[in-house]
Scaffold this motif. Sequence first.
Motif, PDB file in Angstrom:
ATOM      1  N   SER A 158       0.844  -1.190   0.000  1.00 60.76           N
ATOM      2  CA  SER A 158       0.000   0.000   0.000  1.00 60.76           C
ATOM      3  C   SER A 158       0.880   1.242   0.000  1.00 60.76           C
ATOM      4  CB  SER A 158      -0.911   0.012   1.229  1.00 60.76           C
ATOM      5  OG  SER A 158      -0.178   0.328   2.398  1.00 60.76           O
ATOM      6  N   ALA A 159       0.355   2.312  -0.568  1.00 56.78           N
ATOM      7  CA  ALA A 159       1.099   3.569  -0.594  1.00 56.78           C
ATOM      8  C   ALA A 159       1.415   4.032   0.821  1.00 56.78           C
ATOM      9  CB  ALA A 159       0.298   4.630  -1.342  1.00 56.78           C
ATOM     10  N   ARG A 160       0.487   3.801   1.741  1.00 52.16           N
ATOM     11  CA  ARG A 160       0.719   4.250   3.107  1.00 52.16           C
ATOM     12  C   ARG A 160       1.807   3.440   3.795  1.00 52.16           C
ATOM     13  NH1 ARG A 160      -4.291   5.953   2.146  1.00 52.16           N
ATOM     14  NH2 ARG A 160      -4.782   8.039   2.894  1.00 52.16           N
ATOM     15  N   LEU A 161       1.974   2.197   3.440  1.00 55.92           N
ATOM     16  CA  LEU A 161       3.061   1.418   4.007  1.00 55.92           C
ATOM     17  C   LEU A 161       4.398   1.988   3.565  1.00 55.92           C
ATOM     18  CD1 LEU A 161       4.272  -0.915   5.532  1.00 55.92           C
ATOM     19  CD2 LEU A 161       3.866  -2.384   3.569  1.00 55.92           C
ATOM     20  N   LEU A 162       4.523   2.317   2.278  1.00 59.58           N
ATOM     21  CA  LEU A 162       5.772   2.895   1.790  1.00 59.58           C
ATOM     22  C   LEU A 162       6.003   4.276   2.398  1.00 59.58           C
ATOM     23  CD1 LEU A 162       5.599   1.757  -1.935  1.00 59.58           C
ATOM     24  CD2 LEU A 162       7.011   0.804  -0.105  1.00 59.58           C
ATOM     25  N   ASP A 163       4.922   5.021   2.646  1.00 55.45           N
ATOM     26  CA  ASP A 163       5.052   6.326   3.295  1.00 55.45           C
ATOM     27  C   ASP A 163       5.598   6.192   4.709  1.00 55.45           C
ATOM     28  OD1 ASP A 163       4.077   7.578   1.069  1.00 55.45           O
ATOM     29  OD2 ASP A 163       2.049   7.878   1.859  1.00 55.45           O
ATOM     30  N   VAL A 164       5.269   5.090   5.372  1.00 50.78           N
ATOM     31  CA  VAL A 164       5.683   4.869   6.752  1.00 50.78           C
ATOM     32  C   VAL A 164       7.199   4.715   6.868  1.00 50.78           C
ATOM     33  CG1 VAL A 164       5.664   3.134   8.592  1.00 50.78           C
ATOM     34  CG2 VAL A 164       3.526   3.849   7.553  1.00 50.78           C
ATOM     35  N   LEU A 165       7.819   4.128   5.871  1.00 55.31           N
ATOM     36  CA  LEU A 165       9.186   3.641   6.027  1.00 55.31           C
ATOM     37  C   LEU A 165      10.254   4.676   5.699  1.00 55.31           C
ATOM     38  CD1 LEU A 165       8.732   0.133   4.398  1.00 55.31           C
ATOM     39  CD2 LEU A 165       8.662   0.730   6.816  1.00 55.31           C
ATOM     40  N   PRO A 166      11.319   4.713   6.502  1.00 55.22           N
ATOM     41  CA  PRO A 166      12.497   5.492   6.140  1.00 55.22           C
ATOM     42  C   PRO A 166      13.267   4.743   5.057  1.00 55.22           C
ATOM     43  CG  PRO A 166      12.932   4.269   8.140  1.00 55.22           C
ATOM     44  CD  PRO A 166      11.486   4.023   7.796  1.00 55.22           C
ATOM     45  N   PRO A 167      14.279   5.345   4.432  1.00 57.90           N
ATOM     46  CA  PRO A 167      15.057   4.625   3.422  1.00 57.90           C
ATOM     47  C   PRO A 167      15.677   3.340   3.967  1.00 57.90           C
ATOM     48  CG  PRO A 167      15.539   6.967   3.319  1.00 57.90           C
ATOM     49  CD  PRO A 167      14.700   6.760   4.543  1.00 57.90           C
ATOM     50  N   VAL A 168      16.180   3.392   5.206  1.00 52.34           N
ATOM     51  CA  VAL A 168      16.812   2.225   5.828  1.00 52.34           C
ATOM     52  C   VAL A 168      16.246   2.054   7.231  1.00 52.34           C
ATOM     53  CG1 VAL A 168      18.968   1.148   6.552  1.00 52.34           C
ATOM     54  CG2 VAL A 168      18.955   2.665   4.572  1.00 52.34           C
ATOM     55  N   LEU A 169      15.816   0.854   7.536  1.00 54.54           N
ATOM     56  CA  LEU A 169      15.300   0.524   8.861  1.00 54.54           C
ATOM     57  C   LEU A 169      16.033  -0.731   9.318  1.00 54.54           C
ATOM     58  CD1 LEU A 169      11.513   0.210   9.744  1.00 54.54           C
ATOM     59  CD2 LEU A 169      13.179  -1.462  10.513  1.00 54.54           C
ATOM     60  N   VAL A 170      16.664  -0.679  10.482  1.00 54.03           N
ATOM     61  CA  VAL A 170      17.406  -1.848  10.970  1.00 54.03           C
ATOM     62  C   VAL A 170      16.931  -2.223  12.361  1.00 54.03           C
ATOM     63  CG1 VAL A 170      19.289  -0.426  11.884  1.00 54.03           C
ATOM     64  CG2 VAL A 170      19.703  -2.831  11.384  1.00 54.03           C
ATOM     65  N   LEU A 171      16.768  -3.517  12.579  1.00 54.27           N
ATOM     66  CA  LEU A 171      16.503  -4.051  13.910  1.00 54.27           C
ATOM     67  C   LEU A 171      17.564  -5.098  14.223  1.00 54.27           C
ATOM     68  CD1 LEU A 171      12.623  -4.531  14.080  1.00 54.27           C
ATOM     69  CD2 LEU A 171      13.990  -2.706  15.077  1.00 54.27           C
ATOM     70  N   ARG A 172      18.053  -5.038  15.454  1.00 54.25           N
ATOM     71  CA  ARG A 172      19.068  -5.997  15.890  1.00 54.25           C
ATOM     72  C   ARG A 172      18.406  -7.293  16.359  1.00 54.25           C
ATOM     73  NH1 ARG A 172      22.932  -3.759  13.049  1.00 54.25           N
ATOM     74  NH2 ARG A 172      23.218  -1.553  13.566  1.00 54.25           N
ATOM     75  N   GLU A 173      19.215  -8.316  16.537  1.00 47.00           N
ATOM     76  CA  GLU A 173      18.699  -9.657  16.815  1.00 47.00           C
ATOM     77  C   GLU A 173      17.719  -9.687  17.982  1.00 47.00           C
ATOM     78  OE1 GLU A 173      20.360 -14.218  17.501  1.00 47.00           O
ATOM     79  OE2 GLU A 173      21.701 -12.506  17.797  1.00 47.00           O
ATOM     80  N   GLY A 174      18.005  -8.956  19.055  1.00 49.27           N
ATOM     81  CA  GLY A 174      17.148  -8.993  20.229  1.00 49.27           C
ATOM     82  C   GLY A 174      15.932  -8.100  20.141  1.00 49.27           C
ATOM     83  N   GLU A 175      15.772  -7.396  19.030  1.00 50.46           N
ATOM     84  CA  GLU A 175      14.692  -6.419  18.909  1.00 50.46           C
ATOM     85  C   GLU A 175      13.521  -6.921  18.057  1.00 50.46           C
ATOM     86  OE1 GLU A 175      17.511  -2.426  19.231  1.00 50.46           O
ATOM     87  OE2 GLU A 175      16.950  -3.213  17.253  1.00 50.46           O
ATOM     88  N   TRP A 176      13.634  -8.093  17.483  1.00 51.30           N
ATOM     89  CA  TRP A 176      12.544  -8.616  16.664  1.00 51.30           C
ATOM     90  C   TRP A 176      12.563 -10.138  16.762  1.00 51.30           C
ATOM     91  CZ3 TRP A 176      12.813 -11.234  11.702  1.00 51.30           C
ATOM     92  CH2 TRP A 176      14.114 -11.577  11.327  1.00 51.30           C
ATOM     93  N   ASP A 177      11.623 -10.794  16.123  1.00 52.22           N
ATOM     94  CA  ASP A 177      11.511 -12.250  16.204  1.00 52.22           C
ATOM     95  C   ASP A 177      12.498 -12.906  15.240  1.00 52.22           C
ATOM     96  OD1 ASP A 177      10.762 -14.817  16.678  1.00 52.22           O
ATOM     97  OD2 ASP A 177       8.803 -14.678  15.722  1.00 52.22           O
ATOM     98  N   ALA A 178      13.778 -12.889  15.611  1.00 55.17           N
ATOM     99  CA  ALA A 178      14.828 -13.442  14.757  1.00 55.17           C
ATOM    100  C   ALA A 178      14.713 -14.954  14.608  1.00 55.17           C
ATOM    101  CB  ALA A 178      16.208 -13.077  15.304  1.00 55.17           C
ATOM    102  N   ALA A 179      13.829 -15.602  15.381  1.00 53.83           N
ATOM    103  CA  ALA A 179      13.626 -17.046  15.237  1.00 53.83           C
ATOM    104  C   ALA A 179      13.074 -17.397  13.866  1.00 53.83           C
ATOM    105  CB  ALA A 179      12.687 -17.549  16.331  1.00 53.83           C
ATOM    106  N   LEU A 180      12.567 -16.404  13.137  1.00 55.18           N
ATOM    107  CA  LEU A 180      12.086 -16.649  11.778  1.00 55.18           C
ATOM    108  C   LEU A 180      13.217 -16.971  10.807  1.00 55.18           C
ATOM    109  CD1 LEU A 180       9.420 -13.825  11.230  1.00 55.18           C
ATOM    110  CD2 LEU A 180       9.009 -16.288  11.171  1.00 55.18           C
ATOM    111  N   LEU A 181      14.419 -16.495  11.106  1.00 47.42           N
ATOM    112  CA  LEU A 181      15.521 -16.613  10.146  1.00 47.42           C
ATOM    113  C   LEU A 181      15.845 -18.060   9.765  1.00 47.42           C
ATOM    114  CD1 LEU A 181      18.072 -13.800  11.069  1.00 47.42           C
ATOM    115  CD2 LEU A 181      16.482 -13.942   9.149  1.00 47.42           C
ATOM    116  N   PRO A 182      15.952 -18.997  10.713  1.00 46.90           N
ATOM    117  CA  PRO A 182      16.240 -20.381  10.306  1.00 46.90           C
ATOM    118  C   PRO A 182      15.188 -20.950   9.354  1.00 46.90           C
ATOM    119  CG  PRO A 182      16.634 -20.110  12.655  1.00 46.90           C
ATOM    120  CD  PRO A 182      15.962 -18.859  12.186  1.00 46.90           C
ATOM    121  N   LEU A 183      13.908 -20.600   9.581  1.00 46.00           N
ATOM    122  CA  LEU A 183      12.844 -21.077   8.693  1.00 46.00           C
ATOM    123  C   LEU A 183      13.020 -20.491   7.293  1.00 46.00           C
ATOM    124  CD1 LEU A 183      10.158 -22.505   8.137  1.00 46.00           C
ATOM    125  CD2 LEU A 183       8.990 -20.478   9.042  1.00 46.00           C
ATOM    126  N   VAL A 184      13.282 -19.187   7.221  1.00 42.41           N
ATOM    127  CA  VAL A 184      13.506 -18.549   5.924  1.00 42.41           C
ATOM    128  C   VAL A 184      14.697 -19.180   5.221  1.00 42.41           C
ATOM    129  CG1 VAL A 184      14.090 -16.391   4.773  1.00 42.41           C
ATOM    130  CG2 VAL A 184      12.461 -16.381   6.663  1.00 42.41           C
TER     131      VAL A 184
END
Length: 341
Positions: A158-184
């Motif tokens: 959606s246009a509003r989703l793209l409006d929300v985001l800065p050019p670069v957004l970073v989250l470190r391992e302890g700040e998000w559900d990094a348990a998804l990475l092995p599945l990906v």
Amino acid sequence: MTGVGEENKGGVSRASGDGGDALTEALTEVLGGARARGGLFHRAVLAPPWGVRVQDGTPLSVACMMRGEGWVRHSEDPEPVRMVPGDVVVLRGPAPYVLADDPATEPGLLIQPGDCCTTPDGQDMCEELALGVRTWGRDPDDPVVLLSGNYQLHGDLSARLLDVLPPVLVLREGEWDAALLPLVATEIVKDAPGQQMVLDRLLDLLLVSVLRAWFARPEAWAPAWYRAQSDPVVGVALRLLHEQPGHGWTVAGLAAKAGVSRAALARRFTELVGEPPMAYLARWRIDLAARLLREPGATLGAVARRVGYADGFALSTAFKRLRGVSPSAYRAQLAPDTAPR
């Protein structure tokens, strides 16, 4: 880096009661617009010095570091971002960005539109660097493993989703559900029936997981329309527009519901949201129409009536004005398995 970790540009109001519910609903609506179709995933195995410039023009990309470390440089953000295992970076397109072992490393590979990998002088490297299913590099034992996925079509977001985001957004391992990475990581290298659908949904899940964690941070930047949900006047108008987009709203009608004058609502809405009420409603209706047009069997006339337009012609005119393409051209971009039959 823009966004996380920088100045608080208003933050997110933690209102309770109806205001808090409105904020949750707004986030749900924005994230609900993300639905990948034909998203591209890659697993890159690299050894220093390495540098890749991504200039494929895709609207949004997600990169995750599995092994080793590296840096991200976005053309719209002067500050390089370091990545270590477990970190995830969301990159807003279509502007190019560089992934490298060091901020000073010049890219030796270019990712072009159409998922084509070349050297800076134009030599095709796809066959030479192929290491298996969705995997490329020179040696499978090299010390760096980087996973990436990207949305191919602007209509998937959606246009509003793209409006929300800065050019670069970073989250470190302890700040998000990094348990998804092995599945990906496991699914990227599979070549099974229906695998593209699995990867598309994983890309959506990855993005939603990251953005949900990002919005939960008190220092996270949030767009004006998101913060305005908690305003006692503008929040009422926004909820009405979201819940009843097909209603024949006027500024006077919204003002009456909010308990203020027409002039007061128009002034406050524009101040907090960044655009007048009717302009916001027009964009919201077109975002909803784009989502409904993805549904098999949906007719232009039926979609028009659901989002508040008299007929398909009126919707088509508004759609082209705001999206730059007609509804039929937008549908032509859809993957065959989601296009109306």
